[in-house]
Scaffold this motif. Structure first.
Motif, PDB file in Angstrom:
ATOM      1  N   LYS A  56       0.831  -1.212   0.000  1.00  0.00           N
ATOM      2  CA  LYS A  56       0.000   0.000   0.000  1.00  0.00           C
ATOM      3  C   LYS A  56       0.862   1.256   0.000  1.00  0.00           C
ATOM      4  O   LYS A  56       0.547   2.247  -0.685  1.00  0.00           O
ATOM      5  CB  LYS A  56      -0.924  -0.007   1.217  1.00  0.00           C
ATOM      6  CG  LYS A  56      -1.879   1.175   1.308  1.00  0.00           C
ATOM      7  CD  LYS A  56      -3.022   1.045   0.339  1.00  0.00           C
ATOM      8  CE  LYS A  56      -4.002   0.000   0.792  1.00  0.00           C
ATOM      9  NZ  LYS A  56      -5.189  -0.086  -0.108  1.00  0.00           N
ATOM     10  N   SER A  57       1.961   1.232   0.734  1.00  0.00           N
ATOM     11  CA  SER A  57       2.835   2.407   0.824  1.00  0.00           C
ATOM     12  C   SER A  57       3.480   2.754  -0.510  1.00  0.00           C
ATOM     13  O   SER A  57       3.982   3.860  -0.688  1.00  0.00           O
ATOM     14  CB  SER A  57       3.931   2.160   1.877  1.00  0.00           C
ATOM     15  OG  SER A  57       4.763   1.069   1.474  1.00  0.00           O
ATOM     16  N   GLN A  58       3.479   1.803  -1.438  1.00  0.00           N
ATOM     17  CA  GLN A  58       4.085   2.037  -2.751  1.00  0.00           C
ATOM     18  C   GLN A  58       3.085   2.539  -3.771  1.00  0.00           C
ATOM     19  O   GLN A  58       3.380   2.632  -4.966  1.00  0.00           O
ATOM     20  CB  GLN A  58       4.736   0.753  -3.249  1.00  0.00           C
ATOM     21  CG  GLN A  58       5.798   0.193  -2.312  1.00  0.00           C
ATOM     22  CD  GLN A  58       6.902   1.186  -2.034  1.00  0.00           C
ATOM     23  OE1 GLN A  58       7.545   1.685  -2.954  1.00  0.00           O
ATOM     24  NE2 GLN A  58       7.123   1.499  -0.762  1.00  0.00           N
ATOM     25  N   GLY A  59       1.874   2.847  -3.320  1.00  0.00           N
ATOM     26  CA  GLY A  59       0.885   3.457  -4.199  1.00  0.00           C
ATOM     27  C   GLY A  59       0.071   2.489  -5.021  1.00  0.00           C
ATOM     28  O   GLY A  59      -0.504   2.872  -6.043  1.00  0.00           O
ATOM     29  N   TYR A  60      -0.013   1.234  -4.585  1.00  0.00           N
ATOM     30  CA  TYR A  60      -0.764   0.230  -5.333  1.00  0.00           C
ATOM     31  C   TYR A  60      -2.252   0.256  -5.006  1.00  0.00           C
ATOM     32  O   TYR A  60      -2.649   0.425  -3.839  1.00  0.00           O
ATOM     33  CB  TYR A  60      -0.219  -1.175  -5.058  1.00  0.00           C
ATOM     34  CG  TYR A  60       0.967  -1.521  -5.920  1.00  0.00           C
ATOM     35  CD1 TYR A  60       0.829  -2.336  -7.037  1.00  0.00           C
ATOM     36  CD2 TYR A  60       2.231  -1.000  -5.635  1.00  0.00           C
ATOM     37  CE1 TYR A  60       1.913  -2.640  -7.845  1.00  0.00           C
ATOM     38  CE2 TYR A  60       3.324  -1.297  -6.427  1.00  0.00           C
ATOM     39  CZ  TYR A  60       3.151  -2.115  -7.535  1.00  0.00           C
ATOM     40  OH  TYR A  60       4.236  -2.399  -8.341  1.00  0.00           O
ATOM     41  N   THR A  61      -3.064   0.067  -6.030  1.00  0.00           N
ATOM     42  CA  THR A  61      -4.490  -0.193  -5.867  1.00  0.00           C
ATOM     43  C   THR A  61      -4.676  -1.705  -5.925  1.00  0.00           C
ATOM     44  O   THR A  61      -4.217  -2.345  -6.875  1.00  0.00           O
ATOM     45  CB  THR A  61      -5.314   0.468  -6.982  1.00  0.00           C
ATOM     46  OG1 THR A  61      -5.117   1.876  -6.915  1.00  0.00           O
ATOM     47  CG2 THR A  61      -6.797   0.146  -6.830  1.00  0.00           C
ATOM     48  N   SER A  62      -5.341  -2.284  -4.919  1.00  0.00           N
ATOM     49  CA  SER A  62      -5.441  -3.734  -4.819  1.00  0.00           C
ATOM     50  C   SER A  62      -6.881  -4.207  -4.941  1.00  0.00           C
ATOM     51  O   SER A  62      -7.791  -3.603  -4.363  1.00  0.00           O
ATOM     52  CB  SER A  62      -4.857  -4.224  -3.480  1.00  0.00           C
ATOM     53  OG  SER A  62      -3.478  -3.926  -3.401  1.00  0.00           O
ATOM     54  N   GLY A  63      -7.067  -5.294  -5.673  1.00  0.00           N
ATOM     55  CA  GLY A  63      -8.385  -5.875  -5.841  1.00  0.00           C
ATOM     56  C   GLY A  63      -8.376  -7.365  -5.581  1.00  0.00           C
ATOM     57  O   GLY A  63      -7.404  -8.059  -5.899  1.00  0.00           O
ATOM     58  N   TYR A  64      -9.465  -7.843  -4.977  1.00  0.00           N
ATOM     59  CA  TYR A  64      -9.627  -9.283  -4.729  1.00  0.00           C
ATOM     60  C   TYR A  64     -10.896  -9.735  -5.432  1.00  0.00           C
ATOM     61  O   TYR A  64     -11.981  -9.202  -5.191  1.00  0.00           O
ATOM     62  CB  TYR A  64      -9.742  -9.582  -3.232  1.00  0.00           C
ATOM     63  CG  TYR A  64      -9.453 -11.024  -2.866  1.00  0.00           C
ATOM     64  CD1 TYR A  64      -8.329 -11.352  -2.134  1.00  0.00           C
ATOM     65  CD2 TYR A  64     -10.288 -12.061  -3.278  1.00  0.00           C
ATOM     66  CE1 TYR A  64      -8.044 -12.676  -1.807  1.00  0.00           C
ATOM     67  CE2 TYR A  64     -10.013 -13.375  -2.974  1.00  0.00           C
ATOM     68  CZ  TYR A  64      -8.892 -13.679  -2.226  1.00  0.00           C
ATOM     69  OH  TYR A  64      -8.596 -14.983  -1.928  1.00  0.00           O
ATOM     70  N   VAL A  65     -10.762 -10.747  -6.276  1.00  0.00           N
ATOM     71  CA  VAL A  65     -11.901 -11.332  -6.977  1.00  0.00           C
ATOM     72  C   VAL A  65     -11.921 -12.827  -6.689  1.00  0.00           C
ATOM     73  O   VAL A  65     -10.929 -13.520  -6.930  1.00  0.00           O
ATOM     74  CB  VAL A  65     -11.825 -11.091  -8.494  1.00  0.00           C
ATOM     75  CG1 VAL A  65     -12.946 -11.845  -9.211  1.00  0.00           C
ATOM     76  CG2 VAL A  65     -11.893  -9.598  -8.813  1.00  0.00           C
ATOM     77  N   GLY A  66     -13.057 -13.316  -6.153  1.00  0.00           N
ATOM     78  CA  GLY A  66     -13.206 -14.746  -5.935  1.00  0.00           C
ATOM     79  C   GLY A  66     -13.298 -15.126  -4.479  1.00  0.00           C
ATOM     80  O   GLY A  66     -13.779 -14.372  -3.633  1.00  0.00           O
ATOM     81  N   LYS A  67     -12.809 -16.315  -4.180  1.00  0.00           N
ATOM     82  CA  LYS A  67     -12.935 -16.947  -2.863  1.00  0.00           C
ATOM     83  C   LYS A  67     -11.732 -16.607  -1.994  1.00  0.00           C
ATOM     84  O   LYS A  67     -10.592 -16.770  -2.422  1.00  0.00           O
ATOM     85  CB  LYS A  67     -13.031 -18.462  -3.068  1.00  0.00           C
ATOM     86  CG  LYS A  67     -12.856 -19.324  -1.839  1.00  0.00           C
ATOM     87  CD  LYS A  67     -12.879 -20.795  -2.245  1.00  0.00           C
ATOM     88  CE  LYS A  67     -12.554 -21.704  -1.079  1.00  0.00           C
ATOM     89  NZ  LYS A  67     -12.583 -23.139  -1.480  1.00  0.00           N
ATOM     90  N   TYR A  68     -11.991 -16.133  -0.748  1.00  0.00           N
ATOM     91  CA  TYR A  68     -10.843 -15.936   0.137  1.00  0.00           C
ATOM     92  C   TYR A  68     -10.764 -16.998   1.219  1.00  0.00           C
ATOM     93  O   TYR A  68      -9.698 -17.468   1.548  1.00  0.00           O
ATOM     94  CB  TYR A  68     -10.813 -14.515   0.725  1.00  0.00           C
ATOM     95  CG  TYR A  68     -11.935 -14.123   1.653  1.00  0.00           C
ATOM     96  CD1 TYR A  68     -11.833 -14.319   3.011  1.00  0.00           C
ATOM     97  CD2 TYR A  68     -13.080 -13.490   1.177  1.00  0.00           C
ATOM     98  CE1 TYR A  68     -12.852 -13.920   3.878  1.00  0.00           C
ATOM     99  CE2 TYR A  68     -14.091 -13.084   2.017  1.00  0.00           C
ATOM    100  CZ  TYR A  68     -13.980 -13.311   3.375  1.00  0.00           C
ATOM    101  OH  TYR A  68     -14.980 -12.917   4.234  1.00  0.00           O
ATOM    102  N   HIS A  69     -11.844 -17.400   1.827  1.00  0.00           N
ATOM    103  CA  HIS A  69     -12.005 -18.587   2.680  1.00  0.00           C
ATOM    104  C   HIS A  69     -11.441 -18.472   4.088  1.00  0.00           C
ATOM    105  O   HIS A  69     -12.035 -18.994   5.036  1.00  0.00           O
ATOM    106  CB  HIS A  69     -11.414 -19.822   1.996  1.00  0.00           C
ATOM    107  CG  HIS A  69     -11.887 -21.123   2.613  1.00  0.00           C
ATOM    108  ND1 HIS A  69     -11.581 -22.346   2.098  1.00  0.00           N
ATOM    109  CD2 HIS A  69     -12.652 -21.381   3.702  1.00  0.00           C
ATOM    110  CE1 HIS A  69     -12.136 -23.301   2.828  1.00  0.00           C
ATOM    111  NE2 HIS A  69     -12.793 -22.739   3.807  1.00  0.00           N
TER     112      HIS A  69
END
Length: 488
Positions: free
Chosen positions: A117-130
């Motif tokens: 996050k500190s490096q300026g990334y946008t993060s997305g999660y698609v699907g099953k995390y469990h």
């Protein structure tokens, strides 16, 4: 003075070819981690281990990157192995050994999206995390541990591939409660519920593999001008593979298999009849699920190409644990299945690619772990790797700078099985067969020593022949266990 400078420059240029320089990598690539569910070790056609498998799009990754033949997860089941992936640590450090409430992300650990996050990334999660709890208040909910976007489901049950409606789920739960009240045993309510779209519920029908593929492509297009991290976790090829689109079944002359009806049948009888060796269409159902997933991966790769993102996107492909042979996964020469600490339960397909930066078309046998994904991503993005991470950065191995990078020893503990691998040697113990019997997989109780180089199928116990090796691995396990008990 000028003559000295010219001589110095001449000598420097003459010697330049003999110096080795670290490869300068472009800063901060986009990163996609693709997770399949219960995929067999042999079920990638690039591996050449199963003649009935065709995965042309996963093979595209292998052609452009490095395929690992000795990649491991931290556990032979979904929830705790996913903890090892997302935190880069042994899940046992958090007290999580098997299914249950302890399989939750510790607040003392940073996740992949939190690290970058500190490096300026946008993060997305698609699907099953469990892992952990599927309630939106929990830290385990993706939007509460670093992800900016989430579409999927918690995975605390077995998500239906075709029906995603909370009203249907409520009716199913009523039937399940009535079943239990009548004395029904060993049943579970299948997850017919809606997807999470952020913190909102999305009721819909449709094939989950295709829906996840579509949402992943949308995320890429929406963030093409950002640095992004995407974790795409398919439910394919998890049980229950018979849940396929009706037109596919008809086109391939398959009868299919019905969902469990708590009103009319015993759960475990239904469960057994869907699994090896009782389902004559079992392998066909499994391969259909694999084919659908492979096609979605191909569409994602095509989207990266069309958006001009391929050259600066790292893609990591893994399975969350070993192949589940009861649902007709093929683990090739490996003994065992999901649920077990034989190689078939913990050794997985793994491919890493970054066109023009990493070595292409390479197959390596270095012992690596899904715990290595977090420190590798941190290294690639310029983020700091947390000090409590057990994984190692694989970057220089992937660029070809250091071909020796590997774990010397890895350890597993499920609470009823343990294993230690050190070089070619593997120590394996099993004290209970309760779970193996329920899941219809074979296990031997006792303590065993195997030479994996000579005996990859773990068929010959060498405990008596090499007692000193066995004792060394026992001692290593005890030290590891003591360090684990100290916690985080």
């Amino acid at each position: 003075m000028m003559k000295l400078l010219k001589l110095h420059t001449f000598l420097w240029l003459a010697l330049l070819p003999y110096f080795s320089f670290a490869k300068a990598l472009p800063q901060q690539p986009n990163i996609i981690v693709i997770v399949s569910d219960d995929q067999g070790y042999a079920d990638i056609s690039a591996a050449g281990l199963a003649t009935d498998v065709q995965t042309p799009n996963i093979d595209r990754l292998a052609e452009k990157g490095t395929r690992f033949t000795s990649a491991y997860v931290t556990a032979p089941i979904c929830n705790v192995s996913r903890l090892g992936l997302i935190t880069g640590t042994y899940n046992q450090r958090q007290g999580a050994y098997w299914y249950g409430k302890k399989a939750t992300i510790s607040p003392k650990l940073a996740t992949i999206p939190e690290v970058i996050k500190s490096q300026g990334y946008t993060s997305g999660y698609v699907g099953k995390y469990h892992y952990g709890y599927s309630t939106p208040e929990a830290r385990d909910f993706p939007l509460n541990h670093g992800f900016d976007y989430f579409y999927g489901y918690g995975g605390n049950g077995r998500q239906h591939f075709l029906i995603h409606d909370d009203a249907v789920a409520a009716e199913q739960k009523k039937k399940f409660k009535a079943y239990k009240k009548r004395g029904g045993k060993k049943g579970q309510s299948l997850e017919y519920g809606a997807f999470w779209d952020g913190f909102e519920r999305d009721n819909r029908t449709g094939f989950s593999t295709e829906i996840y593929g579509q949402k992943a492509r949308e995320f890429v297009k929406n963030n093409k001008d950002n640095k992004f991290y995407l974790q795409l976790a398919f439910t394919a090829v998890h049980n229950f593979t018979h849940q396929l689109p009706e037109d596919y079944l008809k086109a391939n002359n398959l009868k299919g298999y019905h969902d469990w009806d708590p009103d009319t049948e015993d759960y475990y009888t239904w469960y057994k009849n869907s699994r090896y060796p009782n389902n004559p269409e079992g392998r066909a159902h499994y391969l259909a699920q694999l084919d659908y997933m492979d096609k979605e991966i191909g569409k994602l790769l095509d989207t990266l190409n069309s958006e001009g993102l391929s050259d600066n996107t790292v893609i990591i492909f893994i399975s969350d644990n070993g192949g589940s042979t009861p649902i007709y996964a093929d683990n090739g020469p490996l003994r065992g299945s999901k649920y077990l600490l034989y190689e078939g339960g913990i050794k997985i397909p793994m491919i890493v690619t970054w066109p023009k930066q990493f070595v292409q078309g390479k197959v390596v046998d270095n012992m690596v772990s899904t715990m290595d994904i977090l420190p590798t991503i941190a290294n690639l993005t310029g983020a700091k790797t947390p000090s409590n991470v057990d994984g190692i950065a694989l970057t220089k191995l992937l660029t070809g700078e250091d071909k020796t990078i590997a774990h010397q020893t890895l350890v597993w503990d499920t609470g009823h099985e343990t294993a230690v691998r050190q070089g070619k040697w593997k120590l394996k113990t099993a004290t209970k067969d309760k779970y193996a019997k329920y899941e219809m997989v074979e296990i031997e109780l006792g303590s065993f020593l195997y030479d994996l180089e000579a005996d990859p199928s773990e068929s010959t116990d060498l405990s008596e022949k090499h007692p000193e090796v066995k004792q060394r691995l026992i001692d290593y396990y005890k030290k590891w266990r003591d360090s684990i008990k100290k916690g985080l």
